[in-house]
Design a protein around this motif. Sequence first.
Motif, PDB file in Angstrom:
ATOM      1  N   SER A   1      82.259 -15.036 -27.676  1.00 29.11           N
ATOM      2  CA  SER A   1      83.562 -14.941 -27.033  1.00 29.11           C
ATOM      3  C   SER A   1      84.135 -16.345 -26.904  1.00 29.11           C
ATOM      4  O   SER A   1      83.387 -17.328 -26.835  1.00 29.11           O
ATOM      5  N   ALA A   2      85.462 -16.434 -26.857  1.00 32.72           N
ATOM      6  CA  ALA A   2      86.129 -17.739 -26.891  1.00 32.72           C
ATOM      7  C   ALA A   2      85.823 -18.591 -25.669  1.00 32.72           C
ATOM      8  O   ALA A   2      85.951 -19.811 -25.718  1.00 32.72           O
ATOM      9  N   ASP A   3      85.414 -17.987 -24.548  1.00 33.45           N
ATOM     10  CA  ASP A   3      85.187 -18.744 -23.319  1.00 33.45           C
ATOM     11  C   ASP A   3      83.721 -19.142 -23.117  1.00 33.45           C
ATOM     12  O   ASP A   3      83.368 -19.709 -22.087  1.00 33.45           O
ATOM     13  N   ARG A   4      82.846 -18.851 -24.097  1.00 36.59           N
ATOM     14  CA  ARG A   4      81.431 -19.227 -23.978  1.00 36.59           C
ATOM     15  C   ARG A   4      80.948 -19.884 -25.253  1.00 36.59           C
ATOM     16  O   ARG A   4      81.281 -19.443 -26.350  1.00 36.59           O
ATOM     17  N   LYS A   5      80.127 -20.917 -25.087  1.00 35.35           N
ATOM     18  CA  LYS A   5      79.575 -21.618 -26.239  1.00 35.35           C
ATOM     19  C   LYS A   5      78.054 -21.662 -26.227  1.00 35.35           C
ATOM     20  O   LYS A   5      77.452 -22.202 -27.147  1.00 35.35           O
ATOM     21  N   GLN A   6      77.408 -21.103 -25.192  1.00 33.63           N
ATOM     22  CA  GLN A   6      75.953 -21.036 -25.116  1.00 33.63           C
ATOM     23  C   GLN A   6      75.537 -19.630 -24.716  1.00 33.63           C
ATOM     24  O   GLN A   6      76.128 -19.035 -23.804  1.00 33.63           O
ATOM     25  N   TYR A   7      74.499 -19.116 -25.386  1.00 25.72           N
ATOM     26  CA  TYR A   7      74.026 -17.756 -25.146  1.00 25.72           C
ATOM     27  C   TYR A   7      72.503 -17.762 -25.099  1.00 25.72           C
ATOM     28  O   TYR A   7      71.853 -18.213 -26.042  1.00 25.72           O
ATOM     29  N   VAL A   8      71.950 -17.275 -24.002  1.00 19.08           N
ATOM     30  CA  VAL A   8      70.501 -17.089 -23.881  1.00 19.08           C
ATOM     31  C   VAL A   8      70.205 -15.670 -24.354  1.00 19.08           C
ATOM     32  O   VAL A   8      70.409 -14.701 -23.623  1.00 19.08           O
ATOM     33  N   PHE A   9      69.739 -15.532 -25.595  1.00 16.06           N
ATOM     34  CA  PHE A   9      69.548 -14.198 -26.157  1.00 16.06           C
ATOM     35  C   PHE A   9      68.118 -13.684 -25.987  1.00 16.06           C
ATOM     36  O   PHE A   9      67.855 -12.503 -26.189  1.00 16.06           O
ATOM     37  N   CYS A  10      67.164 -14.549 -25.637  1.00 13.94           N
ATOM     38  CA  CYS A  10      65.799 -14.113 -25.337  1.00 13.94           C
ATOM     39  C   CYS A  10      65.072 -15.278 -24.678  1.00 13.94           C
ATOM     40  O   CYS A  10      65.629 -16.366 -24.500  1.00 13.94           O
ATOM     41  N   ARG A  11      63.817 -15.056 -24.327  1.00 11.79           N
ATOM     42  CA  ARG A  11      62.971 -16.112 -23.766  1.00 11.79           C
ATOM     43  C   ARG A  11      61.642 -16.118 -24.513  1.00 11.79           C
ATOM     44  O   ARG A  11      61.280 -15.131 -25.161  1.00 11.79           O
ATOM     45  N   PHE A  12      60.930 -17.238 -24.380  1.00 10.97           N
ATOM     46  CA  PHE A  12      59.677 -17.400 -25.125  1.00 10.97           C
ATOM     47  C   PHE A  12      58.614 -18.012 -24.230  1.00 10.97           C
ATOM     48  O   PHE A  12      58.882 -18.934 -23.453  1.00 10.97           O
ATOM     49  N   SER A  13      57.395 -17.471 -24.355  1.00 12.57           N
ATOM     50  CA  SER A  13      56.248 -17.981 -23.619  1.00 12.57           C
ATOM     51  C   SER A  13      55.089 -18.204 -24.582  1.00 12.57           C
ATOM     52  O   SER A  13      54.784 -17.307 -25.383  1.00 12.57           O
ATOM     53  N   PRO A  14      54.423 -19.371 -24.560  1.00 10.88           N
ATOM     54  CA  PRO A  14      53.260 -19.585 -25.433  1.00 10.88           C
ATOM     55  C   PRO A  14      52.130 -18.595 -25.178  1.00 10.88           C
ATOM     56  O   PRO A  14      51.289 -18.376 -26.049  1.00 10.88           O
ATOM     57  N   ALA A  15      52.114 -17.986 -23.984  1.00 10.26           N
ATOM     58  CA  ALA A  15      51.042 -17.043 -23.657  1.00 10.26           C
ATOM     59  C   ALA A  15      51.406 -15.597 -23.969  1.00 10.26           C
ATOM     60  O   ALA A  15      50.523 -14.775 -24.235  1.00 10.26           O
ATOM     61  N   ALA A  16      52.703 -15.271 -23.955  1.00  9.25           N
ATOM     62  CA  ALA A  16      53.113 -13.874 -24.129  1.00  9.25           C
ATOM     63  C   ALA A  16      54.038 -13.658 -25.310  1.00  9.25           C
ATOM     64  O   ALA A  16      54.323 -12.519 -25.666  1.00  9.25           O
ATOM     65  N   GLY A  17      54.538 -14.703 -25.941  1.00  6.63           N
ATOM     66  CA  GLY A  17      55.425 -14.548 -27.087  1.00  6.63           C
ATOM     67  C   GLY A  17      56.864 -14.333 -26.669  1.00  6.63           C
ATOM     68  O   GLY A  17      57.345 -14.901 -25.683  1.00  6.63           O
ATOM     69  N   LEU A  18      57.572 -13.479 -27.402  1.00  4.80           N
ATOM     70  CA  LEU A  18      58.980 -13.213 -27.127  1.00  4.80           C
ATOM     71  C   LEU A  18      59.127 -12.314 -25.912  1.00  4.80           C
ATOM     72  O   LEU A  18      58.405 -11.328 -25.760  1.00  4.80           O
ATOM     73  N   LEU A  19      60.086 -12.678 -25.060  1.00  2.23           N
ATOM     74  CA  LEU A  19      60.332 -11.943 -23.829  1.00  2.23           C
ATOM     75  C   LEU A  19      61.811 -11.612 -23.724  1.00  2.23           C
ATOM     76  O   LEU A  19      62.646 -12.296 -24.329  1.00  2.23           O
ATOM     77  N   PRO A  20      62.180 -10.599 -22.932  1.00  4.93           N
ATOM     78  CA  PRO A  20      63.604 -10.330 -22.708  1.00  4.93           C
ATOM     79  C   PRO A  20      64.276 -11.501 -21.998  1.00  4.93           C
ATOM     80  O   PRO A  20      63.615 -12.293 -21.313  1.00  4.93           O
ATOM     81  N   GLU A  21      65.572 -11.610 -22.156  1.00  6.09           N
ATOM     82  CA  GLU A  21      66.301 -12.718 -21.540  1.00  6.09           C
ATOM     83  C   GLU A  21      66.250 -12.673 -20.016  1.00  6.09           C
ATOM     84  O   GLU A  21      66.428 -13.699 -19.358  1.00  6.09           O
TER      85      GLU A  21
END
Length: 297
Positions: free
Chosen positions: A204-224
């Motif tokens: 969207s025109a009013d945002r330039k950063q998006y957190v689309f997920c999270r990451f943990s070395p112990a659990a891998g990919l996580l929801p945002e």
Amino acid sequence: MKFRLLTLTLLCCGAAATAQNPYIALEGAAESAAGIAVSMPRSVLAVDLSVECSTVLCGPYARYAQKYLGVRAPLTDKTTWSIAGARIALAGDDAFGAAAPAADASRVVSHAASDEAFAALQPDKTSATVYSLEDAARMAAEQIFSLRRHRLELITGEAGENVFGEGLKAALAEIERLEQSYLELFLGKQIVSTRTQRYLVYPSADRKQYVFCRFSPAAGLLPESDLSGDMVVLQIEPSGDTECPIEDGPKEQGTVKCRMADPSTCTVIASGREYARAVVPLFEFGRTVQVALPRRR
């Protein structure tokens, strides 16, 4: 009903034209001899994030690796995740389709060897005698050194001068297999697997950063929404370069409204490290222009 079908047809034609030129698309309502078409250009980003899972299984003789082999071995099982890479692209129609269900699969696990576990029957078990764990480890270490001596004798020709060609190759391969099975009892096993997850981001025109997920070395990919992991961020930097050489002049009468996409730099960042960078045309950061229609002769 006829008007709705005509409008839908024109919308599909507009989508095909946009796929051919992602930098410009019709915007708003346009009327022609064929009817009225309504278009609202929008960009959707597909971010493919690849992660690698490394699982280390502790060998049953791990505590004796230092004593009999002179090397240190992991004493506990451990699983770690790491980000292997990322890819950024415009999402096509296939990105919205549901994935086909996984096919049925079966796997045969052998008692002599397994990719994800140690052999149920250890290779150094040659009799019904029950040895203590340390005695069994010592005998396994002796077998490793014995196999290495036999391999050296085969290579130098000291053992079996008639062993050559495919026979020598098969003998060396079997010695290698046996040695690895013994070494796994001390050094353990390492299993590495890679998986790729696709995320759709709607700029969207009013945002330039998006957190689309999270990451943990112990659990891998996580929801945002899972705050236990580090943020994986998609950062967008518009270029501001939306010059349109076919934009109409002040004297033009017949024009059509179009949307120019901005060639924006998109970057995937996690834990302060950049994993992917791509220049992608985004309509949300572009501008609307008037393009002159061809004059009829």
